[in-house]
Design a protein around this motif. Structure first.
Motif, short mmCIF file in Angstrom:
data_model
loop_
_atom_site.label_atom_id
_atom_site.label_comp_id
_atom_site.label_asym_id
_atom_site.label_seq_id
_atom_site.Cartn_x
_atom_site.Cartn_y
_atom_site.Cartn_z
N ASN A 161 0.81 -1.23 0.00
CA ASN A 161 0.00 0.00 0.00
C ASN A 161 0.84 1.28 0.00
OD1 ASN A 161 -2.34 -1.58 0.09
ND2 ASN A 161 -2.30 -1.64 2.32
N ASN A 162 2.08 1.20 -0.50
CA ASN A 162 2.93 2.39 -0.61
C ASN A 162 3.52 2.48 -2.01
OD1 ASN A 162 2.72 3.46 2.02
ND2 ASN A 162 4.20 1.99 2.79
N VAL A 163 3.68 3.73 -2.49
CA VAL A 163 4.35 3.97 -3.77
C VAL A 163 5.63 4.76 -3.46
CG1 VAL A 163 4.22 5.03 -6.05
CG2 VAL A 163 2.18 4.02 -5.04
N PHE A 164 6.75 4.25 -3.96
CA PHE A 164 8.05 4.88 -3.73
C PHE A 164 8.57 5.47 -5.04
CE2 PHE A 164 7.46 1.27 -0.94
CZ PHE A 164 7.84 1.73 0.31
N SER A 165 9.36 6.53 -4.92
CA SER A 165 9.99 7.11 -6.11
C SER A 165 11.49 7.20 -5.85
CB SER A 165 9.43 8.49 -6.43
OG SER A 165 9.78 9.41 -5.43
N LEU A 166 12.27 7.00 -6.91
CA LEU A 166 13.71 7.23 -6.82
C LEU A 166 14.16 7.99 -8.05
CD1 LEU A 166 15.35 4.90 -8.77
CD2 LEU A 166 14.53 3.44 -6.95
N GLU A 167 15.12 8.91 -7.84
CA GLU A 167 15.55 9.80 -8.92
C GLU A 167 17.05 9.67 -9.11
OE1 GLU A 167 17.35 13.31 -10.67
OE2 GLU A 167 17.44 12.88 -8.52
N LEU A 168 17.48 9.60 -10.37
CA LEU A 168 18.90 9.52 -10.69
C LEU A 168 19.15 10.16 -12.05
CD1 LEU A 168 21.72 8.46 -9.92
CD2 LEU A 168 21.17 6.35 -11.12
N ASP A 169 20.00 11.17 -12.06
CA ASP A 169 20.37 11.87 -13.29
C ASP A 169 19.14 12.36 -14.08
OD1 ASP A 169 22.94 11.30 -12.56
OD2 ASP A 169 23.21 9.67 -14.00
N GLY A 170 18.14 12.85 -13.34
CA GLY A 170 16.95 13.39 -13.99
C GLY A 170 15.90 12.35 -14.34
N PHE A 171 16.22 11.07 -14.17
CA PHE A 171 15.24 10.02 -14.45
C PHE A 171 14.54 9.64 -13.15
CE2 PHE A 171 13.83 5.64 -14.89
CZ PHE A 171 13.21 5.66 -16.13
N ILE A 172 13.21 9.76 -13.14
CA ILE A 172 12.43 9.42 -11.94
C ILE A 172 11.68 8.12 -12.20
CG2 ILE A 172 10.60 10.15 -10.37
CD1 ILE A 172 11.30 13.06 -11.11
N SER A 173 11.82 7.19 -11.29
CA SER A 173 11.14 5.90 -11.41
C SER A 173 10.23 5.70 -10.20
CB SER A 173 12.17 4.77 -11.49
OG SER A 173 11.52 3.52 -11.55
N TYR A 174 9.07 5.10 -10.45
CA TYR A 174 8.11 4.84 -9.37
C TYR A 174 8.03 3.33 -9.11
CZ TYR A 174 6.70 9.69 -9.85
OH TYR A 174 6.71 11.06 -9.90
N ILE A 175 8.01 3.00 -7.84
CA ILE A 175 7.93 1.59 -7.43
C ILE A 175 6.62 1.39 -6.67
CG2 ILE A 175 8.96 -0.20 -5.96
CD1 ILE A 175 11.66 1.26 -6.37
N TYR A 176 5.79 0.52 -7.18
CA TYR A 176 4.55 0.18 -6.49
C TYR A 176 4.84 -0.99 -5.54
CZ TYR A 176 1.94 3.28 -9.55
OH TYR A 176 1.48 4.39 -10.18
N GLY A 177 4.93 -0.66 -4.26
CA GLY A 177 5.36 -1.64 -3.26
C GLY A 177 4.50 -2.89 -3.21
N SER A 178 3.20 -2.75 -3.50
CA SER A 178 2.30 -3.91 -3.45
C SER A 178 2.67 -4.96 -4.50
CB SER A 178 0.85 -3.47 -3.67
OG SER A 178 0.47 -2.55 -2.66
N LYS A 179 3.31 -4.53 -5.59
CA LYS A 179 3.74 -5.46 -6.65
C LYS A 179 5.22 -5.83 -6.49
CE LYS A 179 -0.29 -4.61 -8.43
NZ LYS A 179 -1.38 -5.60 -8.30
N PHE A 180 5.79 -5.42 -5.38
CA PHE A 180 7.23 -5.54 -5.16
C PHE A 180 7.54 -6.40 -3.94
CE2 PHE A 180 11.44 -3.31 -5.48
CZ PHE A 180 11.54 -3.38 -6.85
#
Length: 200
Positions: A161-180
């Motif tokens: 039930n959490n969504v995480f984001s990580l950023e590197l060199d201008g690229f932002i990626s989202y991680i849906y924890g429920s699928k992780f």
């Protein structure tokens, strides 16, 4: 001579004992030859089973506190070099994160990448108190991330039930924890399927 008779008797008895299945006539025929070859059947050695080295059980790991980080080590500054290593690792993995790189290719590699050392932020959550937590991932388990914040606080954030984001060199990626909900080692071998809609 008497000694020769004793020798014959001894040899006959020895052959009879060594080869109990042979008849007396066959033994007598063998004695007329100059050389007697006795068959030897060595005893089969029992194969020794190799003992498998057993690791610690989950209970033993908890008792030994193998995965616990000491309070004096829970400082954000200590783990900044780890974050720099992680950034270099991702750049190598994604061949430099060039502007013309295809986002879905980078995303697929990040899904299988090791996240220890990544700076992640909780962007969405069913529990409002988790939203905004930012820090370096110190440990990833099947159901939780352990994150150290800039305030030197160790936070245990569930993936569900959490969504995480990580950023590197201008690229932002989202991680849906429920699928992780996988361990890092299991995730590297998993094939993720593209899904049309994803919700918390």
């Amino acid at each position: 001579p008497q000694d020769s008779e004793k020798s014959k008797t001894f040899v006959h008895a020895f052959l009879k004992r060594s080869m109990p299945k042979m008849k007396d006539e066959d033994i007598q025929e063998m004695l007329t030859r100059k050389a007697v070859v006795l068959e030897h059947y060595p005893k089969k050695k029992a194969k020794q089973k190799r003992k498998k080295t057993k690791g610690f059980t989950a209970k033993q790991r908890r008792e030994l506190r193998l995965f616990e980080i000491e309070p004096e080590q829970q400082r954000y500054a200590i783990f900044l070099p780890l974050h720099e290593l992680w950034k270099q690792y991702i750049r190598d993995l994604c061949h430099g994160l060039k502007p013309d790189a295809q986002p879905h290719m980078i995303q697929s590699k990040l899904l299988k990448a090791d996240l220890h050392g990544a700076i992640v932020t909780v962007t969405k959550s069913k529990c409002p108190s988790y939203v905004g937590i930012t820090g370096i991932v110190l440990q990833e388990f099947k159901h939780v991330f352990k994150i150290i914040t800039k305030e030197d606080k160790l936070k245990v954030v569930p993936k569900l039930n959490n969504v995480f984001s990580l950023e590197l060199d201008g690229f932002i990626s989202y991680i849906y924890g429920s699928k992780f909900l996988l361990r890092a080692s299991e995730r590297s071998a998993k094939k993720f399927k593209l899904k049309g809609t994803i919700d918390l």
